[in-house]
Scaffold this active site. Sequence first.
Site: not given
Length: 184
Positions: A102-104, A151
Site C-alpha cells: 500500500v502507498c510507499t 496507490r
Amino acid sequence: MNIAFILFNGVTALDFVGVYDAVTRLKTMKFIPDLKWDLCAFTEEIVDGTGLIFTPARVKESLEPYDMVIVPGGFGTRTLVNDASFIDWLKTAENSKIKASVCTGSLLFGAAGFLEGKSATTHPNAFRELETYCTVLDQRIVDEGDLITARGVSSSIDLGLYLCEKLAGFDAKEQIRKQMDYQT
C-alpha cells in the site's frame, strides 16, 4: 495460507489496518478457515507517525515461510529504502507467492529488487521516487501477478478487498465488502 503483515517505525496505520481488516475477514467469516497471519517487524516495538504503538509477533524472523507478504507505507519508508539490514530482511520474502503493498510500501519492494522489470503504483507524491525502481502507473491497483501495489492510504481497503477476491472469489469479496459497509 500464511500471511506476513510488515510493520516498521513511521508506518501509516491506515495503510496497514485497511488491508488487514479486509484480508483477516477471510478467516473470521469462514471463507479460508486455515488462514494464518503474523505481524512481522525488524524491531520489537513499532510506532506509527502519530504515536500509535504496535507490538509485532515476529521480529527479524525470515519471511520465507509466508505465502503472502503485505507491506504498508508511511514516511518511515523513506529511511528504510537505504537501510541495508532492513532491506536484506525484506528480501527473505523473495519466494512468497504474493507480495502486496500500500502507498510507499512499494518503495521498499523496489529497494529489495522486487520491482525490476515490472510496473507499480504508490501515492502520487512518491511517483518520482518509485520511478527509480520500475514503470509507474497512475492506477488505484497494479497487479503484476506475484506483486500487487496499491496507490495512497485510502487504497488500503481497496487492496484488501482485491486480495479477498483473488484468494476466495468475487462472492467472498462482496460479502466482506458489505459486512464492512464499504461503498464501491
